[in-house]
Design a protein around this motif. Sequence first.
Motif, PDB file in Angstrom:
ATOM      1  N   LEU A 154       0.901  -1.164  -0.033  1.00 17.72           N
ATOM      2  CA  LEU A 154       0.208  -0.104  -0.063  1.00 17.72           C
ATOM      3  C   LEU A 154       0.831   1.030  -0.078  1.00 17.72           C
ATOM      4  O   LEU A 154       0.325   2.350  -0.570  1.00 17.72           O
ATOM      5  N   GLU A 155       1.911   1.401   0.713  1.00 10.76           N
ATOM      6  CA  GLU A 155       2.864   2.215   0.847  1.00 10.76           C
ATOM      7  C   GLU A 155       3.353   2.757  -0.561  1.00 10.76           C
ATOM      8  O   GLU A 155       3.580   3.843  -0.886  1.00 10.76           O
ATOM      9  N   ARG A 158       0.541   4.038  -2.627  1.00 17.74           N
ATOM     10  CA  ARG A 158       0.398   5.486  -2.418  1.00 17.74           C
ATOM     11  C   ARG A 158       1.265   6.419  -3.017  1.00 17.74           C
ATOM     12  O   ARG A 158       1.020   7.445  -3.349  1.00 17.74           O
ATOM     13  N   ASP A 159       2.641   5.876  -2.912  1.00 17.74           N
ATOM     14  CA  ASP A 159       3.715   6.947  -3.395  1.00 17.74           C
ATOM     15  C   ASP A 159       3.469   7.077  -4.888  1.00 17.74           C
ATOM     16  O   ASP A 159       3.978   8.110  -5.526  1.00 17.74           O
ATOM     17  N   ARG A 161       0.469   6.900  -6.404  1.00 20.70           N
ATOM     18  CA  ARG A 161      -0.667   7.432  -6.757  1.00 20.70           C
ATOM     19  C   ARG A 161      -1.281   6.722  -7.642  1.00 20.70           C
ATOM     20  O   ARG A 161      -1.972   7.012  -8.693  1.00 20.70           O
ATOM     21  N   ASP A 176      -4.430   0.061   8.649  1.00 25.58           N
ATOM     22  CA  ASP A 176      -3.857   0.549   7.284  1.00 25.58           C
ATOM     23  C   ASP A 176      -4.873   1.793   6.951  1.00 25.58           C
ATOM     24  O   ASP A 176      -4.894   2.352   6.035  1.00 25.58           O
ATOM     25  N   ILE A 179      -3.422   4.843   5.529  1.00 23.29           N
ATOM     26  CA  ILE A 179      -3.008   5.102   4.127  1.00 23.29           C
ATOM     27  C   ILE A 179      -4.467   5.202   3.081  1.00 23.29           C
ATOM     28  O   ILE A 179      -4.200   5.766   2.162  1.00 23.29           O
ATOM     29  N   LEU A 180      -5.143   4.286   3.592  1.00 21.28           N
ATOM     30  CA  LEU A 180      -6.339   4.196   2.693  1.00 21.28           C
ATOM     31  C   LEU A 180      -7.320   5.566   2.772  1.00 21.28           C
ATOM     32  O   LEU A 180      -7.795   5.821   1.559  1.00 21.28           O
ATOM     33  N   ASP A 182      -5.951   8.356   2.936  1.00 21.06           N
ATOM     34  CA  ASP A 182      -5.339   9.356   2.148  1.00 21.06           C
ATOM     35  C   ASP A 182      -5.598   9.100   0.613  1.00 21.06           C
ATOM     36  O   ASP A 182      -5.908   9.979  -0.166  1.00 21.06           O
ATOM     37  N   MET A 183      -5.523   7.901   0.447  1.00 23.78           N
ATOM     38  CA  MET A 183      -5.662   7.525  -1.015  1.00 23.78           C
ATOM     39  C   MET A 183      -7.121   7.455  -1.406  1.00 23.78           C
ATOM     40  O   MET A 183      -7.351   8.082  -2.535  1.00 23.78           O
ATOM     41  N   GLN A 186      -8.219  11.063  -2.552  1.00 19.72           N
ATOM     42  CA  GLN A 186      -7.709  11.306  -3.915  1.00 19.72           C
ATOM     43  C   GLN A 186      -8.396  10.464  -5.043  1.00 19.72           C
ATOM     44  O   GLN A 186      -8.222  10.577  -6.176  1.00 19.72           O
ATOM     45  N   ALA A 189      -8.488   4.806  -3.885  1.00 17.75           N
ATOM     46  CA  ALA A 189      -8.753   3.493  -2.916  1.00 17.75           C
ATOM     47  C   ALA A 189     -10.223   3.137  -2.685  1.00 17.75           C
ATOM     48  O   ALA A 189     -11.088   4.006  -2.463  1.00 17.75           O
TER      49      ALA A 189
END
Length: 360
Positions: A154-155, A158-159, A161, A176, A179-180, A182-183, A186, A189
């Motif tokens: 996932l990292e 994310r990096d 995109r 997680d 991370i989820l 944040d994604m 955008q 996810a």
Amino acid sequence: MDTPPPIPAERRRGRAASSNETNRFERYATEAVDDAWGRDEALPPLRTEVSVERPRKAITRNTSPDVAFERSLNPYRGCEHGCIYCFARPSHAYLGLSPGLDFETRLVARPEMPRVLVRELSAKGYRPAVLAIGTNTDPYQPIEKDRGIMRAVLEVLRDFRHPVSIVTKGALIERDVDILADMAAQGLARVGISVTTLDDATARAMEPRVPGPKRRLRAIRVLAEAGVPVRVMASPVVPALTDHELEAILEAGAAAGAVAASAIVLRLPREVAGLFRDWVAEAYPDRAARIMNRVRELHGGRDYDPAFGRRMTGQGPWADLIRARYEVARRRFGLSNDLRPLRTDLFHVPPRPGDQLSLF
């Protein structure tokens, strides 16, 4: 080849399969026999063993018309959740292992998956599309807590995109959520949580190492409150065992924050059919014949019909009734059939240490 006798219940406590029949590719079978030493010693319970595999590639391609994804990734082979109905069980045969108890106890971790994924996403000419994770074995099965392969994947996504769609029964996905969320903000996810039953006893028998139904509903709530679009998946619908819960599952999922739903009927490919028959005869002897008769009615008189367009929906009056009930319940509880499409236009290859940075 004769079917081997079931492994004693005390050795397989917490497991769903009752046997470890040799896979379909092997010419010879092994069987435990009395060694004539005359000692009455009980064998120890089956323990989970994890080996490590170095993957040559991360992303696999799919061309099936029955599923909505083109690309997928699997951090693990085998699954300790041990769901008796799991359609991924036959894939363990490609490792020379049994789709039975081996699938639940002899797992393969792929810790270099994130590194391989970086290489593939960085390749010149790569074009992004939604990456599906959890379509074969569960990325949030118990060993992920210590291995952390899924979080590392996932990292990477994310990096870069890169859009991702996750399916799981594991409450560990809450770890997680940072991370989820944040994604998801955008448009990168979405998550599907499988809730097969709301009955704790049925869940323990059918999915022995999966978090209970209430725990999975809580995971839906945690993700939804963090802004992650969640689908409640009433899958598989098991005739004469869980089908009566369809409406209640969708209602509970909607109440927890799910915005979409799906339902897939039970399918029993290859070795799964025999494993399921043995399981239902042991776990529900009073209704085993009725369950299997309904399964065969659903699949044209067979344990399973693999034909595209029918294998995940079934056929006949019972399949039509399930579809009609699902549609009525879905609309009643305000659930969509589809989640919003994920974005692919944000994809970029992040700079590596030592790269020339852009001035713009």
